[in-house]
Design an enzyme around this catalytic site. Structure first.
Site, PDB file in Angstrom:
ATOM      1  N   ARG A  28       0.838  -1.209   0.000  1.00  0.00           N
ATOM      2  CA  ARG A  28       0.000   0.000   0.000  1.00  0.00           C
ATOM      3  C   ARG A  28       0.870   1.255   0.000  1.00  0.00           C
ATOM      4  O   ARG A  28       1.896   1.317   0.682  1.00  0.00           O
ATOM      5  CB  ARG A  28      -0.927  -0.003   1.215  1.00  0.00           C
ATOM      6  N   HIS A  99       7.476   1.358 -10.931  1.00  0.00           N
ATOM      7  CA  HIS A  99       6.279   0.945 -10.180  1.00  0.00           C
ATOM      8  C   HIS A  99       5.029   1.428 -10.892  1.00  0.00           C
ATOM      9  O   HIS A  99       5.022   2.454 -11.561  1.00  0.00           O
ATOM     10  CB  HIS A  99       6.297   1.474  -8.746  1.00  0.00           C
TER      11      HIS A  99
HETATM   12  P1  DGP Z   1       6.034   8.217  -7.840  1.00  0.00           P
HETATM   13  O1  DGP Z   1       5.784   9.689  -7.630  1.00  0.00           O
HETATM   14  O2  DGP Z   1       5.307   7.681  -9.075  1.00  0.00           O
HETATM   15  O3  DGP Z   1       7.505   7.894  -7.824  1.00  0.00           O
HETATM   16  O4  DGP Z   1       5.356   7.477  -6.597  1.00  0.00           O
HETATM   17  C1  DGP Z   1       6.055   7.120  -5.454  1.00  0.00           C
HETATM   18  C2  DGP Z   1       5.038   6.712  -4.426  1.00  0.00           C
HETATM   19  O5  DGP Z   1       5.721   6.015  -3.399  1.00  0.00           O
HETATM   20  C3  DGP Z   1       4.303   7.879  -3.737  1.00  0.00           C
HETATM   21  O6  DGP Z   1       2.913   7.819  -4.030  1.00  0.00           O
HETATM   22  C4  DGP Z   1       4.538   7.663  -2.248  1.00  0.00           C
HETATM   23  C5  DGP Z   1       5.081   6.260  -2.172  1.00  0.00           C
HETATM   24  N1  DGP Z   1       6.067   6.072  -1.138  1.00  0.00           N
HETATM   25  C6  DGP Z   1       7.202   6.796  -0.966  1.00  0.00           C
HETATM   26  N2  DGP Z   1       7.891   6.337   0.100  1.00  0.00           N
HETATM   27  C7  DGP Z   1       7.186   5.274   0.581  1.00  0.00           C
HETATM   28  C8  DGP Z   1       7.394   4.385   1.668  1.00  0.00           C
HETATM   29  O7  DGP Z   1       8.378   4.449   2.410  1.00  0.00           O
HETATM   30  N3  DGP Z   1       6.442   3.418   1.852  1.00  0.00           N
HETATM   31  C9  DGP Z   1       5.345   3.311   1.053  1.00  0.00           C
HETATM   32  N4  DGP Z   1       4.464   2.341   1.345  1.00  0.00           N
HETATM   33  N5  DGP Z   1       5.118   4.132   0.019  1.00  0.00           N
HETATM   34  C10 DGP Z   1       6.041   5.120  -0.204  1.00  0.00           C
END
Ligand code: DGP
Length: 119
Positions: A28, A99
């Site tokens: 998530r 991703h």
């Molecule tokens: P993007 O902007 O497409 O690179 O999306 C990166 C996403 O990753 C953003 O929606 C927040 C998520 N994210 C960043 N750090 C973490 C983390 O430590 N844990 C989780 N679960 N999500 C994270």
């Protein structure tokens, strides 16, 4: 340096996993923008879609198949959802590890709305 997603995959940073296999994991998003917001991530640390080689094409296909299955198990497949992949700075990519965002559980706005010139 390992990206934050590599650290999550290695179990060094906690995350709520929904799926885990040898090639693809899903967990998530820490900042959900909808009731369902899951990140589908290859275990191979490919930085962006622009770095995908022909040999990586099967794993990219697997990412979409995993997203499809999670959409069903999360109960959003019937009403629909959005799959988003950002690429580098102009695409708004923050984490340099490939991703897919699976976003659903509510009516989403038009895609072009989020692409309007911020100036
Ligand atoms: P993007 O902007 O497409 O690179 O999306 C990166 C996403 O990753 C953003 O929606 C927040 C998520 N994210 C960043 N750090 C973490 C983390 O430590 N844990 C989780 N679960 N999500 C994270």
């Amino acid at each position: 340096m390992a990206s934050i997603f590599e650290m999550i995959i290695a179990g060094e940073i906690p995350a709520e996993f929904i799926h885990r296999d040898k090639e693809v994991v899903a967990f998530r998003d820490i900042n959900p923008v909808a009731p369902v917001h899951v990140l589908v991530v290859p275990t191979k640390p490919i930085p962006t879609i622009d770095d995908v080689t022909d040999a990586d094409i099967p794993v990219v296909g697997r990412m979409y198949a995993v997203a499809r299955d999670i959409a069903r198990s999360e109960g959003v497949a019937e009403q629909g959802y959005r799959l988003v992949m950002n690429c580098r700075d102009h695409g708004g990519q923050e984490v340099p590890h490939l991703h897919l965002h699976l976003i659903g559980g509510r009516q989403l706005g038009p895609m072009v709305g989020s692409c309007v010139d911020p100036d």
